[in-house]
Design an enzyme around this catalytic site. Sequence first.
Site, mmCIF file in Angstrom:
data_model
loop_
_atom_site.group_PDB
_atom_site.id
_atom_site.type_symbol
_atom_site.label_atom_id
_atom_site.label_comp_id
_atom_site.label_asym_id
_atom_site.label_seq_id
_atom_site.Cartn_x
_atom_site.Cartn_y
_atom_site.Cartn_z
ATOM 1 N N HIS A 1 0.998 -1.356 0.106
ATOM 2 C CA HIS A 1 0.019 0.109 -0.065
ATOM 3 C C HIS A 1 0.881 1.028 0.003
ATOM 4 O O HIS A 1 0.545 2.398 -0.504
ATOM 5 C CB HIS A 1 -1.061 0.096 1.246
ATOM 6 N N ARG B 1 -9.625 5.855 -1.087
ATOM 7 C CA ARG B 1 -9.147 4.909 -0.021
ATOM 8 C C ARG B 1 -9.396 5.493 1.215
ATOM 9 O O ARG B 1 -8.748 6.441 1.715
ATOM 10 C CB ARG B 1 -7.698 4.398 -0.269
ATOM 11 N N ARG C 1 -14.895 4.485 -0.736
ATOM 12 C CA ARG C 1 -14.719 2.910 -0.342
ATOM 13 C C ARG C 1 -14.820 3.098 1.171
ATOM 14 O O ARG C 1 -14.140 3.783 1.855
ATOM 15 C CB ARG C 1 -13.565 2.264 -0.847
ATOM 16 N N GLU D 1 -12.377 -8.710 -5.885
ATOM 17 C CA GLU D 1 -10.944 -9.114 -5.471
ATOM 18 C C GLU D 1 -10.663 -9.988 -4.725
ATOM 19 O O GLU D 1 -9.596 -10.555 -4.622
ATOM 20 C CB GLU D 1 -10.449 -7.775 -4.760
ATOM 21 N N ASN E 1 -5.289 -5.581 -7.427
ATOM 22 C CA ASN E 1 -4.173 -6.098 -6.627
ATOM 23 C C ASN E 1 -4.361 -7.211 -6.004
ATOM 24 O O ASN E 1 -3.343 -8.067 -5.801
ATOM 25 C CB ASN E 1 -3.822 -4.844 -5.665
ATOM 26 N N ASP E 2 -5.491 -7.024 -5.137
ATOM 27 C CA ASP E 2 -5.861 -8.220 -4.162
ATOM 28 C C ASP E 2 -6.455 -9.569 -5.081
ATOM 29 O O ASP E 2 -5.816 -10.645 -4.837
ATOM 30 C CB ASP E 2 -6.895 -7.768 -3.300
ATOM 31 N N ARG F 1 1.045 -9.975 -1.932
ATOM 32 C CA ARG F 1 1.566 -8.340 -2.489
ATOM 33 C C ARG F 1 2.502 -7.768 -2.013
ATOM 34 O O ARG F 1 3.015 -6.911 -2.359
ATOM 35 C CB ARG F 1 0.191 -7.670 -2.734
ATOM 36 N N CYS G 1 -10.059 -0.615 -10.668
ATOM 37 C CA CYS G 1 -9.155 0.410 -9.816
ATOM 38 C C CYS G 1 -8.089 -0.168 -9.369
ATOM 39 O O CYS G 1 -7.505 0.524 -8.501
ATOM 40 C CB CYS G 1 -10.343 0.687 -8.605
HETATM 41 C C1 PEP Z 1 -6.999 -3.748 -5.108
HETATM 42 O O1 PEP Z 1 -6.851 -4.522 -4.314
HETATM 43 O O2 PEP Z 1 -6.610 -3.853 -6.317
HETATM 44 C C2 PEP Z 1 -7.539 -2.404 -4.649
HETATM 45 C C3 PEP Z 1 -7.738 -1.496 -5.535
HETATM 46 O O3 PEP Z 1 -7.703 -2.186 -3.300
HETATM 47 P P1 PEP Z 1 -6.035 -2.121 -2.280
HETATM 48 O O4 PEP Z 1 -5.090 -1.926 -3.215
HETATM 49 O O5 PEP Z 1 -6.541 -0.840 -1.577
HETATM 50 O O6 PEP Z 1 -6.296 -3.088 -1.455
HETATM 51 MG MG MG Z 2 -7.977 -4.408 -2.405
#
Ligand code: PEP
Ligand code: MG
Length: 754
Positions: free
Chosen positions: A361, A468, A504, A603, A626-627, A637, A674
Amino acid sequence: MASMIHRLQRIVQEVNHAPDIDNALDLITSSINRDLRADACTVFLAKPGEPGVLVLQACDGLNPEIIGKVERRLGEGVIGTIAERAEPLNLTDAPRHKNFLLVPESGETSFPIYLGVPIIAHRDVVGVIAVQRAEQAFNEDEEAFLTTLASQLATSIERAESQGRFATGNSPALVLRGVAGSPGMAIGEAIVLNRGVNLESVPVKKSDDLDGELRSFNDAVAKVCGELNEQADKMRGVLPDEECALFVAYAQMLSGGSLIDDTERSIRQGFWAPSSWRDTVEEHAYVFEQMEDRYLAERANDIRDLGLRVLRKLMLEQTPYINFPDRTILVGDDVTATDLADVPPDCLAGILSAHGSSSSHVAILAHALGIPAVMGVPNLPVKQLDGVNLVVDGYNGSAFVNPDQSLLREYEKYLAEEAELEQDLLELKSLPAITTDQHPITLMVNSGLMSDYTPSLRSGAQGVGLYRTEIPFQIRDRFPSEEEQFMIYRNVLETFYGMPVVLRTLDVGGDKPLSYFPIKEANPFLGWRGVRITLDHPEIFVTQVRAMIRANVGNDNLEILLPMISGKPELDESLFLVNRVRGEIEEELGQPVACPKIGAMIEVPSAVYQIEDICGLVDFVSIGTNDLTQYLLAVDRNNENVADLFSSLHPAVLKAMAQIIAGARACDTPVSVCGELAGDPLGVMALIGMGVDVLSMSVGSLLRAKKVILSFSRAELAELFVSAVRQPDAGAVRELYAAELETRGLGGFLRAGK
Ligand code: PEP
Ligand code: MG
C-alpha cells in the site's frame, strides 16, 4: 556438545555482528574449523563485475598469502565444479577428483579430505565454503551442518558486504537493487525515519548538543522506569510473581549500571542518543546471546525488549524536530503510510524501503502522489544512510548511494527528458479518451492521501473511481469522528461536483494497520480485513456511512464501494446497514435523502465465481486487480521475495477478469477497474481488449493511459486479448503487448509498466 541448531545460531549471530565483510569471513572460517574440527576452511565469493568467476576471500588453516590470488571459473577446479552444479561435494581424496587443481604454496596437499558447499542467494551461487582435513572423512551430519550454515550465511554475507562499504568511512558509490515500487526517478538526500519500531534501523548520527542528547536520554529512561514500576504494581496479584519481578528487574537495569553508563559515554563522544542507546543495547544483548547457558542466552531478548521501550520514547521526542531537506528521500526498513504523512508534501522526492513490493500500500500511495519508490532492497544498510545523497530509480527498482558526478548528470538528463514527455502529454488533458474506432473510455483517479485535487482536475479526470478512506484513518491516532469524516468526504464530493466520486468503506487489516486498533494474526491477508472488520464493528461502519451520506446532501455524486466482498451474506448485511443509516438521516433532516449507488469490489476469487449473485444486489462492481492477483496467484503482494511472481497480466488473472466482465454484462451491471493494472499502459491495452470501459488510476498514470487509448482501436485490442489469454505465462503476455505498444512509437512508456 551444544545442539546443531545452537551452534548454527551462534555462528550466524557472530557473523551478523561483524563490522565488515573481512571480519565476517574471518569469523566464518575460524568458527567452522572449530565446530567441524577441520584443518582448513576456505571461502570463495563471486568476483564483482565478473560473472562466473569466484575469488578466494578468506582462509583459516592454509597459507594466508593466497587470499585474493586464487580465482576459479565455473567448472574449474573442485570449487568451480561445486559452483557450477550448485550442490555439495564430499570427497575422501580431493586430488583424485577429475577437476582438482592444486593451489601451489597453499599447504593444502596435507589435507586431502574435502567437503565443499555452495552459498546461494536468490537462486544465484554467490560463493563456496570448503573445509579440509588430513584424515577422517566428513560424515552426513557434518555435511548437513555446513549446507545449513551456508544457506543462512548468504544473507549475512550480503549484509556485511553492504554495511562494510560505509564502515570504511570513504563511503564509495553503491548500487542497491530492489523491486520497482512506484515509477519515476529522484535525486535527493536520505532521511531515515524510525518511530522506535526496531533497533536495527536507528540511523547513526552525530550531535553537537551534548546536554540536549543527555537530557532526552535521561528523560526517556525515567519515563520507562516509571511505567515499569507502575505496571509491576498494577499486575501484582493478577500475574504470577515471577512475571511481576520481570518488570522490577527491567526497571532496575535502567536505574544505573553499564547500560546507562555506556550510552552516556557514547553520547559524550558526540553521537546522538538513539543510536548510542541502540549500540549499547546490541552490545549487551550480544554478550548474553553468546552464553552457553540457554536461559542466560535468552535474556538477550529481554534486553532488546527493554531497548525498544526506551527507543520508542526517544524517537517520539525526536521525530517532530527533523529538518526535512527540500528533496527528501524517505528511507526505512519498512516505510509506512504514516511515515509519508510526516514529511511535508513539498519535500518528499522519493522512497527507499528494505521491505515491500510494488503492490504494497505504501508503494501505491507513492504512485498516487507521483513519488518514485524502490521497495524490497535486501540488506539495505538503513542505519548508515541518514543524510547520504541518493538516486532512486523507481522504474527499474535500483538506487545509488553517493552517486558520482557522471551518474548524477545521467539522471539529470533522464529527469529533463521525462519532464518533456509529461509536458507533451499535457496537450491531451482536454481531449476525450476515445479509441480509434470511437469507443469512449472513462478515466478516473484513485485518491485518499491528498486534499489537493488540482492535479487530478488538471489532467482531465472524470471523477474519483476509488477513494481509499482508510488513509485518513491511518494518519490519526484514534478513529476520526463522524464530523471529521464528514468534512473530508464533503471536500472531495464538492470538488468533483457533477462527476462520480466512489468512496470505499474502511479497508484496514492486511498490510494496512491502524496503530490504535492493533490486530495480531498469523495470516493477515487471509484474516480480518476490509468489510469483515467493519461488519464485526457496525459502530465503525455506521459512523462512516453516516458521514458519507450526510456529505452527499446537496452534492448527489456519492457512490459507496464495499471492499473484500467474498459472498452474498456480507453484501446483504452491508446493504441493510446503509439503508438503515439513510432512513435515520432522512428522519433527522426531515427530507428525502438520495440513495447512493452501491458497488462491490471484486478482489476475492469466490466473488469471481459468484459474480451474477453479487451483481443482482449492487449497482456496479469494481475490480481490485491488486488483491485479485494476490489471491489468485497465491503471491503475497507485500513480499519482496515473491515480487517477481506477482503480475496482474498473468493469463489466469486475465481469464478471471474476463469471467467477471461476462457475468456483469449478463446482469447489465457496470464494471470498472481500480487496481494498479488500470494505470499500467499494458494493462490498459488488456483491459480495454476484454471489454472494460471505466478505468481508475493514480493521477500520474492518467495521461499516458489516454495516449494508449488514443493509439489503438478497441477491435484490435479485443483481438490481441484473445492471443494474450492463450500465452503460457505473464512474461509472454507482457512481451506480446509491449511489442504492439512499440509499433505505435510508445516504447518510452514501457519503463513505467510492471
Ligand atoms: C485492489 O486490491 O486492487 C485495490 C484497488 O484495493 P487496495 O489496493 O487498496 O487493496
Ligand atoms: Mg484491495
